[in-house]
Write a protein that holds these residues in place. Structure first.
Motif, PDB file in Angstrom:
ATOM      1  N   GLY A  90      -9.309  10.646 -13.688  1.00  0.00           N
ATOM      2  CA  GLY A  90      -9.371  10.004 -12.385  1.00  0.00           C
ATOM      3  C   GLY A  90      -8.759  10.864 -11.296  1.00  0.00           C
ATOM      4  N   MET A  91      -7.932  10.252 -10.447  1.00  0.00           N
ATOM      5  CA  MET A  91      -7.372  10.929  -9.282  1.00  0.00           C
ATOM      6  C   MET A  91      -5.848  10.855  -9.290  1.00  0.00           C
ATOM      7  N   ARG A  92      -5.222  11.996  -8.988  1.00  0.00           N
ATOM      8  CA  ARG A  92      -3.776  12.062  -8.778  1.00  0.00           C
ATOM      9  C   ARG A  92      -3.513  12.023  -7.276  1.00  0.00           C
ATOM     10  N   PHE A  93      -2.640  11.134  -6.863  1.00  0.00           N
ATOM     11  CA  PHE A  93      -2.188  11.104  -5.475  1.00  0.00           C
ATOM     12  C   PHE A  93      -0.838  11.808  -5.430  1.00  0.00           C
ATOM     13  N   ARG A  94      -0.756  12.895  -4.643  1.00  0.00           N
ATOM     14  CA  ARG A  94       0.448  13.718  -4.658  1.00  0.00           C
ATOM     15  C   ARG A  94       1.393  13.443  -3.490  1.00  0.00           C
ATOM     16  N   ASP A  95       1.005  12.494  -2.635  1.00  0.00           N
ATOM     17  CA  ASP A  95       1.877  12.113  -1.510  1.00  0.00           C
ATOM     18  C   ASP A  95       1.828  10.594  -1.356  1.00  0.00           C
ATOM     19  N   ALA A  96       2.078   9.903  -2.465  1.00  0.00           N
ATOM     20  CA  ALA A  96       2.026   8.439  -2.496  1.00  0.00           C
ATOM     21  C   ALA A  96       3.442   7.880  -2.446  1.00  0.00           C
ATOM     22  N   HIS A  97       3.577   6.702  -1.817  1.00  0.00           N
ATOM     23  CA  HIS A  97       4.889   6.128  -1.575  1.00  0.00           C
ATOM     24  C   HIS A  97       4.919   4.631  -1.852  1.00  0.00           C
ATOM     25  N   ALA A  98       6.033   4.180  -2.400  1.00  0.00           N
ATOM     26  CA  ALA A  98       6.344   2.758  -2.372  1.00  0.00           C
ATOM     27  C   ALA A  98       6.856   2.445  -0.972  1.00  0.00           C
ATOM     28  N   SER A  99       6.724   1.199  -0.537  1.00  0.00           N
ATOM     29  CA  SER A  99       7.202   0.856   0.807  1.00  0.00           C
ATOM     30  C   SER A  99       8.723   0.847   0.872  1.00  0.00           C
ATOM     31  N   SER A 100       9.360   0.709  -0.287  1.00  0.00           N
ATOM     32  CA  SER A 100      10.818   0.640  -0.356  1.00  0.00           C
ATOM     33  C   SER A 100      11.308   1.498  -1.504  1.00  0.00           C
ATOM     34  N   ALA A 101      12.590   1.824  -1.459  1.00  0.00           N
ATOM     35  CA  ALA A 101      13.201   2.627  -2.516  1.00  0.00           C
ATOM     36  C   ALA A 101      13.815   1.778  -3.620  1.00  0.00           C
ATOM     37  N   VAL A 102      13.595   0.462  -3.586  1.00  0.00           N
ATOM     38  CA  VAL A 102      14.087  -0.418  -4.648  1.00  0.00           C
ATOM     39  C   VAL A 102      13.037  -1.472  -5.021  1.00  0.00           C
ATOM     40  N   CYS A 103      13.332  -2.168  -6.128  1.00  0.00           N
ATOM     41  CA  CYS A 103      12.357  -2.968  -6.869  1.00  0.00           C
ATOM     42  C   CYS A 103      11.688  -4.111  -6.106  1.00  0.00           C
ATOM     43  N   THR A 104      12.467  -5.130  -5.752  1.00  0.00           N
ATOM     44  CA  THR A 104      11.876  -6.339  -5.168  1.00  0.00           C
ATOM     45  C   THR A 104      11.028  -6.038  -3.944  1.00  0.00           C
ATOM     46  N   PRO A 105      11.568  -5.327  -2.937  1.00  0.00           N
ATOM     47  CA  PRO A 105      10.775  -5.130  -1.729  1.00  0.00           C
ATOM     48  C   PRO A 105       9.473  -4.379  -1.951  1.00  0.00           C
ATOM     49  N   SER A 106       9.479  -3.378  -2.835  1.00  0.00           N
ATOM     50  CA  SER A 106       8.231  -2.649  -3.053  1.00  0.00           C
ATOM     51  C   SER A 106       7.186  -3.543  -3.717  1.00  0.00           C
ATOM     52  N   ARG A 107       7.610  -4.457  -4.584  1.00  0.00           N
ATOM     53  CA  ARG A 107       6.673  -5.379  -5.243  1.00  0.00           C
ATOM     54  C   ARG A 107       6.086  -6.374  -4.232  1.00  0.00           C
ATOM     55  N   TYR A 108       6.918  -6.808  -3.306  1.00  0.00           N
ATOM     56  CA  TYR A 108       6.414  -7.689  -2.247  1.00  0.00           C
ATOM     57  C   TYR A 108       5.285  -7.000  -1.491  1.00  0.00           C
ATOM     58  N   SER A 109       5.486  -5.749  -1.117  1.00  0.00           N
ATOM     59  CA  SER A 109       4.477  -5.023  -0.345  1.00  0.00           C
ATOM     60  C   SER A 109       3.206  -4.783  -1.138  1.00  0.00           C
ATOM     61  N   ILE A 110       3.364  -4.466  -2.423  1.00  0.00           N
ATOM     62  CA  ILE A 110       2.188  -4.236  -3.261  1.00  0.00           C
ATOM     63  C   ILE A 110       1.286  -5.466  -3.256  1.00  0.00           C
ATOM     64  N   LEU A 111       1.861  -6.619  -3.512  1.00  0.00           N
ATOM     65  CA  LEU A 111       1.044  -7.828  -3.668  1.00  0.00           C
ATOM     66  C   LEU A 111       0.545  -8.386  -2.343  1.00  0.00           C
ATOM     67  N   THR A 112       1.298  -8.209  -1.253  1.00  0.00           N
ATOM     68  CA  THR A 112       0.943  -8.864   0.015  1.00  0.00           C
ATOM     69  C   THR A 112       0.284  -7.942   1.033  1.00  0.00           C
ATOM     70  N   GLY A 113       0.407  -6.612   0.869  1.00  0.00           N
ATOM     71  CA  GLY A 113      -0.118  -5.715   1.888  1.00  0.00           C
ATOM     72  C   GLY A 113       0.675  -5.753   3.177  1.00  0.00           C
TER      73      GLY A 113
END
Length: 480
Positions: free
Chosen positions: A41-64
């Motif tokens: 498939g494809m490697r993304f080499r400049d991809a980011h979580a919205s946050s540097a910790v668990c809960t907030p990044s999961r919120y962003s993943i699911l809600t956009g």
């Protein structure tokens, strides 16, 4: 859409960009299955979580939606915390559910829910009664998993909205690589068995799926986060330490998921995603790994919790044989907040103005990675500090890491400039603060971020309210 794709979203917990041998040629951990996924498939080499910790990044993943727009302005939720996702908010799962998908979440939730209460203390829970405002209230037909990180009590399994067995004793906690907190534990719960149990559940779910109906499996792993508990067959296998061995166990889980999809004959039209919620944690023992030549954060500064790249630049691999060229790579800056818009784009539907306020479709990147681009991305650290990235420029609106690495918030930041500007093209390690040399860039990016905050969105559309107060302490830079 005539033949909508299936979606499997595997989310590792605290796994660094540099831990994958397909992203880091010098990795001492040979992630054979993840390498095979990348090759297909494809490697993304400049991809980011919205946050540097668990809960907030999961919120962003699911809600956009960027995590700092929620009620949680810093830190994370815990095992007894209430729900973070606002009632009625569109999620990846509810969008797909509306379009005929079977949806399941198996793994670590860590977005809070309402426990039935037996008293006024947060830990006063009536385990005989159902939870509310959990995964099944946010678009998932089925859930099996744990409330938060594997090192956070209560140590119970929840299936749909019911605890499978109530706690019957107090777990004393543990230290070192096996770190976990003291708290109530159920008789059917053993920390070392959790990842294998979740994997078996995911395999069973996939075995029941057919091409006749699309499905979405959200598979947030509790690993390689603490407690770091590699199974006996992985102990010593990496040649590094228990963290490296646990990464190999995660790699094996990915291989088992790939095999399950292949057995079901669904590979061609299944989007299989592997990513992580933030950077690697210091619990991995960075000094010990460094002596062995292994760097979980790769060439990036910092680690989990930090505003620096090592806090939020994460692995992102996407395989979709029907639409993505095998062995491709994308160097565009992207964010895990982008998945809701991506799914809407694939389905050919428009998101309402009050959903996915910060989500930008990845579909153009799947089709033409070399020409892909995105509007500026906002980053966030554990103490709620902000950063904004546009092309080569990264502006950090705090004097230090905003997290756990030097200089940490407080005394270590005394005397430092209140903002940092880095040219990532020339200085990927974020060592030379050039904010005094480029006041125009600082003003431009500050203005953009100010507008994003005030408009309640970063994408085009009607302005929306942020959840909670209009102002909060971490927005002090807007008042300067």
């Amino acid at each position: 859409m005539k033949n909508p794709p299936h979606l499997i979203f595997i989310l590792a917990d605290d796994m660094g960009y540099g831990d994958l041998s397909c992203l880091n040629a010098e990795s001492k951990i040979h992630t054979a299955h993840l390498d095979r996924l990348a090759a297909g498939g494809m490697r993304f080499r400049d991809a980011h979580a919205s946050s540097a910790v668990c809960t907030p990044s999961r919120y962003s993943i699911l809600t956009g939606r960027y995590n700092w727009r929620s009620a949680l302005k810093e830190g994370v939720t815990h095992g007894f915390s209430g729900p973070l996702i606002e009632e009625g908010r569109l999620t990846m799962a509810s969008l797909l559910q509306q379009h005929g998908y079977t949806t399941a979440a198996i793994g670590k939730w860590h977005l809070g829910w309402d426990w039935a209460k037996s008293g006024i203390a947060p830990t006063d829970v009536d385990y005989s009664k159902p939870i509310t405002h959990g995964p099944c209230a946010n678009g998932f037909d089925y859930f099996f998993g744990i409330s938060a990180s594997l090192d956070m009590p209560p140590y119970v399994y929840v299936e749909n909205d019911r605890v499978t067995a109530p706690p019957d004793r107090e777990f004393p906690g543990a230290t070192g690589f096996a770190f976990c907190r003291r708290g109530p534990i159920a008789p059917n719960f053993r920390h070392a068995d959790v990842l294998p149990e979740l994997t078996r559940r995911a395999e069973a779910f996939l075995a029941r799926q057919t091409a006749a109906r699309p499905f979405f499996l959200y598979f947030p792993l509790p690993a390689p986060h603490t407690p770091i508990l590699p199974a006996p067959e992985f102990q010593g296998k990496s040649g590094t330490n228990p963290y490296g061995d646990f990464c190999l166990m995660v790699d094996d889980v990915v291989g088992r998921v790939m095999a399950a999809v292949e057995r079901a004959g669904l590979t061609e039209n299944t989007i299989l995603v592997f990513t992580a919620d933030n950077g690697c944690s210091p619990k991995a023992d960075f000094p010990g790994l460094e002596k062995l030549g292994h760097r979980p954060s790769y060439v990036f500064r910092g680690h989990k919790a930090d505003i620096y790249e090592g806090g939020h630049r994460i692995p992102l691999l996407v395989r979709w044989p029907a639409a993505i060229r095998a062995g491709s790579a994308c160097d565009a800056t992207v964010c895990l907040v982008d998945w809701l818009a991506t799914l809407a784009d694939i389905l050919g539907v428009r998101l309402p103005d009050n959903a996915g306020e910060d989500s930008v479709s990845l579909l153009p990147a799947f089709r033409a990675p070399q020409s892909a681009s995105r509007m500026p991305v906002v980053h966030h650290s554990i103490d709620g500090s902000f950063s904004i990235r546009q092309g080569r420029w990264k502006l950090e609106l705090c004097p230090g890491s905003g997290g756990w690495s030097w200089p940490r918030p407080g005394k270590e930041c005394e005397g430092l400039p209140p903002i940092q500007l880095y040219d990532l093209t020339a200085d990927i390690g974020e060592r030379r603060n050039v904010q005094h040399e480029h006041p125009d860039v600082v003003a431009h990016l500050t203005g953009l971020l100010t507008r994003y905050v005030r408009d309640g969105r970063s994408t085009p559309g009607t302005p929306q309210p942020n959840t909670g107060p209009a102002d909060w302490p971490q927005l002090a830079w807007m008042r300067r």
